[in-house]
Design a protein around this motif. Sequence first.
Motif, PDB file in Angstrom:
ATOM      1  N   UNK A  11      51.467  38.456  48.350  1.00 31.25           N
ATOM      2  CA  UNK A  11      50.440  38.221  49.363  1.00 31.25           C
ATOM      3  C   UNK A  11      51.077  37.659  50.628  1.00 31.25           C
ATOM      4  N   UNK A  12      52.010  36.711  50.481  1.00 33.97           N
ATOM      5  CA  UNK A  12      52.657  36.119  51.642  1.00 33.97           C
ATOM      6  C   UNK A  12      53.392  37.157  52.469  1.00 33.97           C
ATOM      7  N   UNK A 241      55.761  28.940  46.727  1.00 33.32           N
ATOM      8  CA  UNK A 241      56.637  27.888  47.240  1.00 33.32           C
ATOM      9  C   UNK A 241      58.079  28.052  46.791  1.00 33.32           C
ATOM     10  N   UNK A 242      58.304  28.775  45.714  1.00 33.54           N
ATOM     11  CA  UNK A 242      59.678  28.992  45.239  1.00 33.54           C
ATOM     12  C   UNK A 242      60.430  30.020  46.090  1.00 33.54           C
ATOM     13  N   UNK A 243      59.693  30.799  46.867  1.00 32.64           N
ATOM     14  CA  UNK A 243      60.310  31.755  47.780  1.00 32.64           C
ATOM     15  C   UNK A 243      60.679  31.000  49.056  1.00 32.64           C
ATOM     16  N   UNK A 244      61.961  31.011  49.465  1.00 30.20           N
ATOM     17  CA  UNK A 244      62.355  30.264  50.675  1.00 30.20           C
ATOM     18  C   UNK A 244      61.506  30.599  51.899  1.00 30.20           C
ATOM     19  N   UNK A 250      60.878  26.373  55.110  1.00 33.85           N
ATOM     20  CA  UNK A 250      60.733  27.553  55.948  1.00 33.85           C
ATOM     21  C   UNK A 250      60.216  27.179  57.338  1.00 33.85           C
ATOM     22  N   UNK A 251      60.753  27.804  58.394  1.00 32.88           N
ATOM     23  CA  UNK A 251      60.199  27.566  59.738  1.00 32.88           C
ATOM     24  C   UNK A 251      58.725  27.928  59.830  1.00 32.88           C
ATOM     25  N   UNK A 310      63.038  34.956  57.517  1.00 34.92           N
ATOM     26  CA  UNK A 310      62.732  33.561  57.182  1.00 34.92           C
ATOM     27  C   UNK A 310      63.660  33.045  56.099  1.00 34.92           C
ATOM     28  N   UNK A 311      63.937  33.878  55.101  1.00 38.82           N
ATOM     29  CA  UNK A 311      64.846  33.469  54.027  1.00 38.82           C
ATOM     30  C   UNK A 311      66.247  33.211  54.570  1.00 38.82           C
TER      31      UNK A 311
END
Length: 619
Positions: A11-12, A241-244, A250-251, A310-311
């Motif tokens: 979804x993100x 939240x586990x995804x950087x 994350x910015x 972002x990562x």
Amino acid sequence: MSSIPQGHASLGERWISFLRSYGPANKTEGMYAETVSQQALAYGVAPLAFEHPEAEALAEAIAPEQGALTNVVLTGTAGDGKTSLCSELWYRLTGDKSRKEGKDRSNYGKVVVATPQGDRTLHFIFEFSGFTPEQHQPWKAEQIDLLNRFARSVFDPEPSEYFVVAGNDGKLVQAFDSLPDGADTRLKPLIETLLTRDQRSQAGAALLFLNLSRMSTRQLLGRALDCLLARPEWACFEAEANDPAFSPSSPLTRNFRLLLEPRIRERLQALGELCDSNGFHVSIREILLLLVNALLGYKGGDGLARADALRELVRDGRHHDACLYDNLLGANLAEARRERYAVFRFLTGFRIGLETSNALDALLVFGQNDTDLQAHHQRLLGDDPQYGVNPGFERLREAYLEAEEDRGAADEFHAGLIAERRRLFFRLTEADPRFDPWHLSVFQSAGDYRGRMLTPLRAGGAVDPALLARLVQGLNRVWTGMLAGSLDKLYLTTGLDFTTARVSDLYLNAVPLELDFNGSGISFSFDPDRHVPVLHVHLRQHHDAALPLTLMRFEFLMRVAQGALPSSFSKECYEDIISFKTRVLSDFYRINEGRSVPLSILSTGTDGALVTRQLGIRL
């Protein structure tokens, strides 16, 4: 249109990909409502939507079941929501979603609606520029027929059909100018009058004229912020939240949290309010572009981050490359690309970060080491909950303080200092005059303009008398060409050749700061359509010369009062103030026509006092 298949993206990821369609991406097609609707379907999310400020007025004007019908013209700049308002109205009357979803892009439609007086036909022209012929092409008979019927509907007492027309203001005027002989041209002067006088209607004409470019940018920013920040898709910060890309580091997460801060929101809306007061309207489309850029902007790629970018920013510890403070001013974009968008052109005009004061630069450069400044530095910068102290700038600052003779490093330090000033601009309050955030902009008196003039006048209050005295001091210096001090009167003077010469020492009249029994004096009002205070000079009752006091003119007068030469800040403002003087002079001559007026010479005395000496002759 490219998209991430819903089954292969979180979804993100889909949410970020969709938001990019609102931002300053290389392809601008996604900025249009129809295409955004298609992308929303592709990514499985709903478009950004909030109640349009003119939606209620349109709903009241077109309510057939209640017997309310009239003609409507929706005008304004591109991106103000004309198409969306028309599509929503079409859906309300027909139940047809095809226009809202971007599936039907035809430019004309009509619907028969039931009213207490019987059936009526409602014609829609969804984009007037697409309805009219191309440049140098002739009008078609069916186009002229429809416009003739539109004119009859506006001016006939009992029409059986009505029109809803959406079009940019320039195109409206241009089209009616190009009508051939024999066409009904009654709409042309009506539309020109409504445009130039900022009127929504005129007696004897069944027409509601909604100029969307008069909407408040501050109000639009508030609605857009509420809409964007309340979206349920932001649950990705917890669910992923586990995804950087969506982690606390994350910015995107940092920028989202900053937009939630009341201090950031208020400063952003203050900029919107000041754009309004300078006559700069920002469309809904570009407000959404600004906010999306604030969240996703970064220095790299096409300027808007995807999940992978972002990562990488998190992995490399480069979150400052995607800092909200820079993104809000378009610093993540190349200059040529930034200049394509009015919102960034307007905000760049504030020169935030390029202007400064000694106190603010001392705070940034010496604050960590100066015992008198350490607490302020920690509160304003060190305690920044999302970005804290910038380690990259710290290295540059230390090298600068060690006076290393490296030109490249000096330029890099200067660029870093500008970025820190931008951050400070959004973090400062207006409570401490030593650290006035507006001193980081070219409009150093903006705090006084908002707090002591704009806000009280909008609420029906009065202007601070001390501020009025400072404005009059500026006016006196421009009008007389003399170094006038703080005085209790506005002096009306002219040159010896009875012109508005730069030095005008022939005294004609003096206007008190407060209205007297004869109606002479100075007053203020607020223009809700143009969102500006208006200064009025009354020589007598019913004789009023008005000056819309934009932020630019206010700053000009305040700087002149502080000692700046009138032509040093803005030649345009100088000419505006002289033109205003000419209007007041015209009032004076009209009032005194046929009367003899004694002439006196004006000169400066001690402490900037203006002294008159009679010449013994009369005008």
